[in-house]
Motif scaffolding. Structure first.
Motif, short mmCIF file in Angstrom:
data_model
loop_
_atom_site.label_atom_id
_atom_site.label_comp_id
_atom_site.label_asym_id
_atom_site.label_seq_id
_atom_site.Cartn_x
_atom_site.Cartn_y
_atom_site.Cartn_z
N TRP A 29 0.86 -1.20 -0.09
CA TRP A 29 -0.02 0.03 0.06
C TRP A 29 1.07 1.27 0.02
CZ3 TRP A 29 -4.54 1.39 -1.24
CH2 TRP A 29 -5.70 0.68 -1.11
N ALA A 65 2.30 2.02 -3.51
CA ALA A 65 1.14 2.60 -4.39
C ALA A 65 1.16 4.20 -3.97
CB ALA A 65 0.09 1.93 -4.32
N THR A 97 3.87 6.46 -4.57
CA THR A 97 4.21 6.52 -5.97
C THR A 97 3.06 7.44 -6.65
OG1 THR A 97 5.14 4.55 -6.19
CG2 THR A 97 4.34 5.58 -8.34
N ASN A 98 1.83 7.26 -5.86
CA ASN A 98 0.55 8.39 -6.61
C ASN A 98 0.95 9.90 -6.26
OD1 ASN A 98 -2.40 8.25 -7.33
ND2 ASN A 98 -2.27 9.95 -5.76
N TRP A 135 2.13 3.18 -12.70
CA TRP A 135 0.95 3.46 -11.96
C TRP A 135 -0.21 4.13 -12.49
CZ3 TRP A 135 -1.53 1.89 -7.89
CH2 TRP A 135 -2.52 2.80 -7.36
N ARG A 142 -4.30 2.59 -13.26
CA ARG A 142 -5.11 3.30 -12.31
C ARG A 142 -6.56 3.25 -13.05
NH1 ARG A 142 -6.88 5.04 -8.23
NH2 ARG A 142 -6.67 7.21 -8.19
N GLU A 167 -5.99 -2.35 -7.63
CA GLU A 167 -5.11 -1.28 -8.59
C GLU A 167 -3.52 -1.60 -7.92
OE1 GLU A 167 -7.47 2.50 -9.89
OE2 GLU A 167 -7.41 2.10 -7.69
N VAL A 168 -3.49 -1.52 -6.55
CA VAL A 168 -2.36 -1.76 -5.82
C VAL A 168 -1.66 -2.94 -6.38
CG1 VAL A 168 -1.09 -2.19 -3.74
CG2 VAL A 168 -3.11 -0.38 -3.81
N PHE A 188 -0.37 -2.88 -9.89
CA PHE A 188 1.05 -2.36 -9.86
C PHE A 188 1.96 -2.91 -9.46
CE2 PHE A 188 3.46 1.16 -7.62
CZ PHE A 188 4.15 1.72 -8.90
#
Length: 368
Positions: free
Chosen positions: A231, A234, A237-238, A275, A279, A302-303, A306
């Motif tokens: 988590w 991700a 990175t977001n 990433w 998404r 999504e995680v 990725f």
């Protein structure tokens, strides 16, 4: 992408009012007595499903520098913290911090006389404890204010005018705590489930012992699980477009003999592009006519996509399947986290995001 192989001040009052019969009762007895029939069955209303959230809000930049004291913020950001969870504190009050400072100082002095409180750098002449509220570190009305604890001292043979130095620090926090869980607690209990410490282990032990005696609580180690580390990969990175993460570095351990440790470093822009490709489209999030908040949300699928993309890339180049191993550490310019329960937050703008995840981990780790 590059590869390295290493063999190497607010005390919330809740609506539920239950009179605790005796402070001598154990935490589990008193805690369950506050929660009614569900607790007597070994369950709490908010924690019947004991797993991490599968969806959470995308990280949002918080300018907490305008709200948090600069000295406190500098300490929180420059230090690597060892994490623990702590069960709700019985009759802890933010208005009594000066009294707690005196009492903990006296407790450490008494233990020192028995030869128990010895600093890592040698015997100390005295210890001065200070409790303080970290204003601006709450997100909801149910969150109790973060409490910072500092222990200062100076060497036994220091000159009289030499200043005391900081030898230990710690904090207790609740950031975006589960509202159902928090509201289910009796008003006599304050929930600050996330505990961070930095300094000699003997002082950490003494601080925990004092808290347990004073507030009828329990401490336990808080590892940052494989899933929680993913988590963080991700979430951090977001944040890249707003705060350059500079790199994404992961350390994996593969179960071979001898164990193989792999350091996997990804260029920040490569990580961001991967990433972005996994998404969800914002229009998908708004299916059913639901309004999507700015920034949207991130879900576990999504995680996982990725992470799978990162592992696939590594396999194509090196023919090693990271899925067979476990993620032990992740670091970016925003911070670093280790499975062993050590965290360093390097960017104040996303501190709330990180502490929200860790608060959730601490709540789930607590025994019911």
């Amino acid at each position: 992408m590059e590869r390295q192989h290493n063999s190497v001040v607010r005390t919330p009052l809740n609506s539920v009012v239950v009179q605790r019969r005796s402070k001598s009762k154990s935490y589990r007895q008193s805690y369950r007595s506050c929660l009614g029939a569900a607790s007597r069955l070994g369950l709490t209303p908010a924690l019947t499903a004991r797993r991490l959230n599968t969806s959470r809000r995308a990280p949002k930049s918080h300018n907490i520098t305008d709200k948090v004291d600069p000295e406190q913020l500098t300490l929180l950001l420059k230090t690597e913290w060892k994490l623990s969870y702590v069960t709700p504190l019985y009759q802890f009050r933010h208005t009594q911090l000066k009294s707690y400072s005196r009492q903990l100082s006296a407790f450490i002095a008494a233990e020192k006389q028995q030869g128990l409180a010895v600093d890592a750098e040698g015997s100390q002449s005295s210890f001065r404890v200070s409790f303080s509220v970290v204003q601006g570190m709450t997100e909801t009305a149910d969150d109790a204010e973060t409490v910072l604890i500092q222990i200062h001292s100076k060497p036994m043979f220091a000159k009289q005018d030499d200043p005391q130095k900081l030898v230990w620090s710690g904090w207790l926090a609740c950031i975006n705590g589960n509202p159902d869980y928090l509201s289910s607690l009796s008003k006599d209990f304050i929930c600050l489930p996330l505990f961070g410490s930095s300094g000699p282990e003997v002082l950490t032990t003494l601080v925990k012992s004092w808290f347990q005696q004073m507030f009828d609580c329990c401490f336990g180690p808080l590892e940052i699980s494989h899933t929680s580390l993913q988590w963080l990969v991700a979430l951090w990175t977001n944040c890249h477009t707003e705060s350059n993460i500079q790199h994404l570095r992961m350390i994996w351990t593969l179960p071979v003999t001898p164990p193989l440790q792999i350091t996997y470093t990804v260029d920040a822009q490569d990580a961001w592009e991967l990433w972005s490709s996994v998404r969800k489209d914002p229009e998908e999030e708004s299916e059913g006519g639901e309004e999507v908040e700015e920034g949207g949300s991130i879900d576990l699928k999504e995680v996982m996509r990725f992470m799978q993309g990162l592992k696939n890339h590594f396999y194509r180049h090196f023919r090693l399947d990271l899925s067979a191993g476990s993620l032990q550490q992740v670091s970016t310019a925003l911070g670093s986290a280790k499975y062993s329960g050590r965290i360093k937050i390097s960017n104040s703008r996303y501190m709330i995001t990180t502490l929200t995840l860790l608060t959730e981990c601490a709540l789930l780790k607590m025994p019911i």
